[in-house]
Design an enzyme around this catalytic site. Sequence first.
Site, PDB file in Angstrom:
ATOM      1  N   ARG A  72       7.283 114.429  64.619  1.00 54.40           N
ATOM      2  CA  ARG A  72       7.412 113.733  65.911  1.00 54.40           C
ATOM      3  C   ARG A  72       6.286 114.113  66.861  1.00 54.40           C
ATOM      4  O   ARG A  72       5.955 113.345  67.776  1.00 54.40           O
ATOM      5  CB  ARG A  72       8.792 114.005  66.520  1.00 54.40           C
ATOM      6  CG  ARG A  72       9.920 113.318  65.752  1.00 54.40           C
ATOM      7  CD  ARG A  72      11.281 113.667  66.320  1.00 54.40           C
ATOM      8  NE  ARG A  72      11.573 115.078  66.213  1.00 54.40           N
ATOM      9  CZ  ARG A  72      12.029 115.683  65.107  1.00 54.40           C
ATOM     10  NH1 ARG A  72      12.269 114.978  64.023  1.00 54.40           N
ATOM     11  NH2 ARG A  72      12.247 116.982  65.088  1.00 54.40           N
ATOM     12  N   GLU A 109      15.783 130.572  60.233  1.00 54.19           N
ATOM     13  CA  GLU A 109      17.023 131.347  60.295  1.00 54.19           C
ATOM     14  C   GLU A 109      17.284 131.996  58.926  1.00 54.19           C
ATOM     15  O   GLU A 109      17.632 133.168  58.837  1.00 54.19           O
ATOM     16  CB  GLU A 109      18.163 130.418  60.697  1.00 54.19           C
ATOM     17  CG  GLU A 109      19.409 131.134  61.129  1.00 54.19           C
ATOM     18  CD  GLU A 109      20.471 130.143  61.589  1.00 54.19           C
ATOM     19  OE1 GLU A 109      20.174 128.943  61.669  1.00 54.19           O
ATOM     20  OE2 GLU A 109      21.596 130.600  61.841  1.00 54.19           O
TER      21      GLU A 109
HETATM   22  P1  AMP Z   1      11.066 125.877  66.523  1.00 52.69           P
HETATM   23  O1  AMP Z   1      10.052 126.330  65.507  1.00 52.69           O
HETATM   24  O2  AMP Z   1      12.394 126.553  66.390  1.00 52.69           O
HETATM   25  O3  AMP Z   1      10.503 125.946  67.935  1.00 52.69           O
HETATM   26  O4  AMP Z   1      11.388 124.367  66.199  1.00 52.69           O
HETATM   27  C1  AMP Z   1      10.559 123.384  66.659  1.00 52.69           C
HETATM   28  C2  AMP Z   1      10.494 122.208  65.721  1.00 52.69           C
HETATM   29  O5  AMP Z   1      11.789 121.836  65.229  1.00 52.69           O
HETATM   30  C3  AMP Z   1       9.944 121.031  66.449  1.00 52.69           C
HETATM   31  O6  AMP Z   1       8.994 120.388  65.625  1.00 52.69           O
HETATM   32  C4  AMP Z   1      11.140 120.151  66.745  1.00 52.69           C
HETATM   33  O7  AMP Z   1      10.826 118.818  66.473  1.00 52.69           O
HETATM   34  C5  AMP Z   1      12.245 120.639  65.835  1.00 52.69           C
HETATM   35  N1  AMP Z   1      13.501 120.983  66.523  1.00 52.69           N
HETATM   36  C6  AMP Z   1      14.065 122.206  66.599  1.00 52.69           C
HETATM   37  N2  AMP Z   1      15.229 122.181  67.246  1.00 52.69           N
HETATM   38  C7  AMP Z   1      15.438 120.901  67.613  1.00 52.69           C
HETATM   39  C8  AMP Z   1      16.479 120.222  68.329  1.00 52.69           C
HETATM   40  N3  AMP Z   1      17.570 120.851  68.804  1.00 52.69           N
HETATM   41  N4  AMP Z   1      16.342 118.895  68.534  1.00 52.69           N
HETATM   42  C9  AMP Z   1      15.252 118.246  68.061  1.00 52.69           C
HETATM   43  N5  AMP Z   1      14.249 118.822  67.377  1.00 52.69           N
HETATM   44  C10 AMP Z   1      14.325 120.138  67.151  1.00 52.69           C
END
Ligand code: AMP
Length: 184
Positions: A72, A109
């Site tokens: 996205r 996780e």
């Molecule tokens: P992180 O590495 O945990 O910061 O996760 C970020 C990536 O996961 C991004 O590319 C987001 O598109 C996706 N992502 C993680 N959590 C969500 C959420 N609650 N809603 C939508 N996309 C998420």
Amino acid sequence: MITRPPPEGREALTRDVRATIRDVPDFPKPGIVFKDITPILSAPLLFTRVTDSIAVAAMALQVSHVVGIESRGFIFAAPVAQKLGVGLVPVRKPGKLPHRVVREEYALEYGTDALEMHEDALGVGARVLVVDDVLATGGTAAATRRLVERAGGVVAAFSFVVDLTFLHGRQQLAGSSIDTIVEY
Ligand code: AMP
């Protein structure tokens, strides 16, 4: 080039983005509330306001490239790169990019995942704006910063449409400037 007048204040944009994002409970697994940005994409004026706002916030940074994070992130990064008049570089899941890559792993996780970027995509001295839809734990963005640095560049700033602040992703990105439109 930005073809519209300088944007409205952030407050109105934040309000409209917040009202448009759709919460999808228990996706992709139980307990996660997924922030679905697709309603922004199907509202053409709002989509333009979002990417204009990201680009305007980055204008003073004099970036040489915009890096978009799969998948996205690509959707927002591409118009921002065009408005800033700079190149777009994709950061992708393993095995998707055809040429030689640099690769960085990051913790999930349970287990690890990895991201890749073409090793010749940036070059020494590149100043990069990294764009993604959602900042959650920050692992994805931090791995992207390491990729940028290994390819010879520096991250001038990160820009996210959404910051899930309760997951403290900003802590992983300490030392970098971070722009977000909506915080939860
Ligand atoms: P992180 O590495 O945990 O910061 O996760 C970020 C990536 O996961 C991004 O590319 C987001 O598109 C996706 N992502 C993680 N959590 C969500 C959420 N609650 N809603 C939508 N996309 C998420």
